[in-house]
Write a protein that holds these residues in place. Structure first.
Motif, mmCIF file in Angstrom:
data_model
loop_
_atom_site.group_PDB
_atom_site.id
_atom_site.type_symbol
_atom_site.label_atom_id
_atom_site.label_comp_id
_atom_site.label_asym_id
_atom_site.label_seq_id
_atom_site.Cartn_x
_atom_site.Cartn_y
_atom_site.Cartn_z
ATOM 1 N N VAL A 1 0.846 -1.192 0.000
ATOM 2 C CA VAL A 1 0.000 0.000 0.000
ATOM 3 C C VAL A 1 0.887 1.249 0.000
ATOM 4 C CG1 VAL A 1 -1.701 1.291 1.343
ATOM 5 C CG2 VAL A 1 -1.852 -1.189 1.197
ATOM 6 N N LEU A 2 0.528 2.229 -0.784
ATOM 7 C CA LEU A 2 1.238 3.509 -0.815
ATOM 8 C C LEU A 2 0.895 4.282 0.452
ATOM 9 C CD1 LEU A 2 2.931 5.626 -2.386
ATOM 10 C CD2 LEU A 2 0.765 6.472 -3.294
ATOM 11 N N MET A 3 1.925 4.802 1.127
ATOM 12 C CA MET A 3 1.726 5.586 2.339
ATOM 13 C C MET A 3 1.883 7.081 2.021
ATOM 14 S SD MET A 3 0.995 3.236 4.413
ATOM 15 C CE MET A 3 0.984 3.997 6.015
ATOM 16 N N ILE A 4 0.999 7.892 2.603
ATOM 17 C CA ILE A 4 0.975 9.339 2.391
ATOM 18 C C ILE A 4 1.364 10.026 3.704
ATOM 19 C CG2 ILE A 4 -0.490 11.330 1.874
ATOM 20 C CD1 ILE A 4 -0.161 9.600 -0.558
ATOM 21 N N PRO A 5 2.361 10.922 3.683
ATOM 22 C CA PRO A 5 2.711 11.677 4.897
ATOM 23 C C PRO A 5 1.634 12.732 5.213
ATOM 24 C CG PRO A 5 4.494 11.730 3.273
ATOM 25 C CD PRO A 5 3.289 11.192 2.589
ATOM 26 N N ARG A 6 1.299 12.847 6.504
ATOM 27 C CA ARG A 6 0.350 13.876 6.968
ATOM 28 C C ARG A 6 0.999 14.619 8.130
ATOM 29 N NH1 ARG A 6 -4.723 15.052 5.928
ATOM 30 N NH2 ARG A 6 -5.199 13.055 4.955
ATOM 31 N N CYS A 7 0.976 15.934 8.047
ATOM 32 C CA CYS A 7 1.578 16.789 9.074
ATOM 33 C C CYS A 7 0.805 16.648 10.389
ATOM 34 C CB CYS A 7 1.574 18.247 8.610
ATOM 35 S SG CYS A 7 2.249 19.399 9.816
ATOM 36 N N ASN A 8 1.526 16.356 11.463
ATOM 37 C CA ASN A 8 0.876 16.242 12.779
ATOM 38 C C ASN A 8 0.471 17.605 13.337
ATOM 39 O OD1 ASN A 8 0.882 13.424 13.122
ATOM 40 N ND2 ASN A 8 3.024 13.460 13.757
ATOM 41 N N ALA B 1 3.210 11.960 10.276
ATOM 42 C CA ALA B 1 2.652 10.625 10.469
ATOM 43 C C ALA B 1 2.354 10.098 9.073
ATOM 44 C CB ALA B 1 1.374 10.689 11.296
ATOM 45 N N SER B 2 2.226 8.798 8.937
ATOM 46 C CA SER B 2 1.908 8.213 7.633
ATOM 47 C C SER B 2 0.559 7.528 7.689
ATOM 48 C CB SER B 2 2.965 7.183 7.232
ATOM 49 O OG SER B 2 4.184 7.820 6.972
ATOM 50 N N GLU B 3 -0.161 7.612 6.589
ATOM 51 C CA GLU B 3 -1.429 6.897 6.484
ATOM 52 C C GLU B 3 -1.527 6.278 5.105
ATOM 53 O OE1 GLU B 3 -5.028 9.661 5.369
ATOM 54 O OE2 GLU B 3 -3.868 10.622 6.953
ATOM 55 N N ALA B 4 -2.284 5.226 5.002
ATOM 56 C CA ALA B 4 -2.451 4.547 3.716
ATOM 57 C C ALA B 4 -3.187 5.463 2.746
ATOM 58 C CB ALA B 4 -3.228 3.255 3.902
ATOM 59 N N ALA B 5 -2.675 5.533 1.524
ATOM 60 C CA ALA B 5 -3.322 6.357 0.499
ATOM 61 C C ALA B 5 -4.683 5.787 0.156
ATOM 62 C CB ALA B 5 -2.449 6.429 -0.749
ATOM 63 N N GLY B 6 -4.813 4.480 0.278
ATOM 64 C CA GLY B 6 -6.080 3.831 -0.065
ATOM 65 C C GLY B 6 -6.351 3.952 -1.546
ATOM 66 N N GLY B 7 -7.555 4.261 -1.864
ATOM 67 C CA GLY B 7 -7.928 4.415 -3.257
ATOM 68 C C GLY B 7 -7.886 5.858 -3.686
ATOM 69 N N GLY B 8 -8.418 6.082 -4.854
ATOM 70 C CA GLY B 8 -8.473 7.428 -5.373
ATOM 71 C C GLY B 8 -9.300 7.469 -6.632
ATOM 72 N N VAL B 9 -9.439 8.662 -7.181
ATOM 73 C CA VAL B 9 -10.211 8.883 -8.405
ATOM 74 C C VAL B 9 -9.286 9.489 -9.457
ATOM 75 C CG1 VAL B 9 -12.172 10.120 -9.413
ATOM 76 C CG2 VAL B 9 -12.319 9.237 -7.078
ATOM 77 N N VAL B 10 -9.320 8.927 -10.656
ATOM 78 C CA VAL B 10 -8.498 9.422 -11.753
ATOM 79 C C VAL B 10 -9.010 10.797 -12.174
ATOM 80 C CG1 VAL B 10 -7.773 9.022 -14.140
ATOM 81 C CG2 VAL B 10 -7.946 7.098 -12.547
ATOM 82 N N VAL C 1 -9.599 3.820 -8.386
ATOM 83 C CA VAL C 1 -8.451 2.911 -8.402
ATOM 84 C C VAL C 1 -7.896 2.751 -6.989
ATOM 85 C CG1 VAL C 1 -7.785 3.457 -10.783
ATOM 86 C CG2 VAL C 1 -6.852 4.799 -8.899
ATOM 87 N N VAL C 2 -7.033 1.754 -6.830
ATOM 88 C CA VAL C 2 -6.275 1.543 -5.605
ATOM 89 C C VAL C 2 -4.834 1.920 -5.911
ATOM 90 C CG1 VAL C 2 -5.472 -0.176 -3.947
ATOM 91 C CG2 VAL C 2 -7.799 -0.296 -4.844
ATOM 92 N N LEU C 3 -4.173 2.635 -4.995
ATOM 93 C CA LEU C 3 -2.782 3.051 -5.188
ATOM 94 C C LEU C 3 -1.853 2.122 -4.418
ATOM 95 C CD1 LEU C 3 -3.340 6.871 -4.827
ATOM 96 C CD2 LEU C 3 -2.723 5.648 -6.925
ATOM 97 N N VAL C 4 -0.881 1.559 -5.132
ATOM 98 C CA VAL C 4 0.106 0.658 -4.525
ATOM 99 C C VAL C 4 1.495 1.061 -4.999
ATOM 100 C CG1 VAL C 4 -1.499 -1.287 -4.315
ATOM 101 C CG2 VAL C 4 -0.129 -1.039 -6.384
#
Length: 103
Positions: free
Chosen positions: A5-12, A34-43, A88-91
């Protein structure tokens, strides 16, 4: 092909999600992530690269701008052409390439 799974950084400090990762937050300047899973998305947009300088016998490369559920836009490769609005799912693969996979 091994994918995770692609991880996305998020400012604490302010909650801003960014991609790619940065040392300091572009909104508040903090360096606490902190990091969180990008999960899915929309093209949002997609394109195909048919001719690449230096590529020998390479096939087409499909690229898409994907608005991740976590917030930021991620440029991802795909095995096929993607349509605007498709979910889509981002990996990420073992070569650290971001891929958009159809749901």
């Amino acid at each position: 092909m091994s994918e995770t799974v692609l991880m996305i950084p998020r400012c604490n400090a302010c909650g801003e999600a960014v991609f790619p990762a940065r040392y300091r937050c572009p909104c508040c300047g903090a360096a606490d992530w902190a990091s969180e899973a990008a999960g899915g998305g929309v093209v949002e947009e997609s394109t195909v690269v048919r001719h690449r300088v230096g590529a020998q016998g390479g096939s087409d490369v499909y690229l898409a701008s994907v608005r991740a559920e976590a917030g930021p836009v991620v440029i991802a490769r795909s095995d096929t052409a993607l349509r605007e609005g498709e979910t889509v799912v981002l990996v990420i693969d073992e070569a650290m390439r971001v891929w958009a996979r159809g749901r």
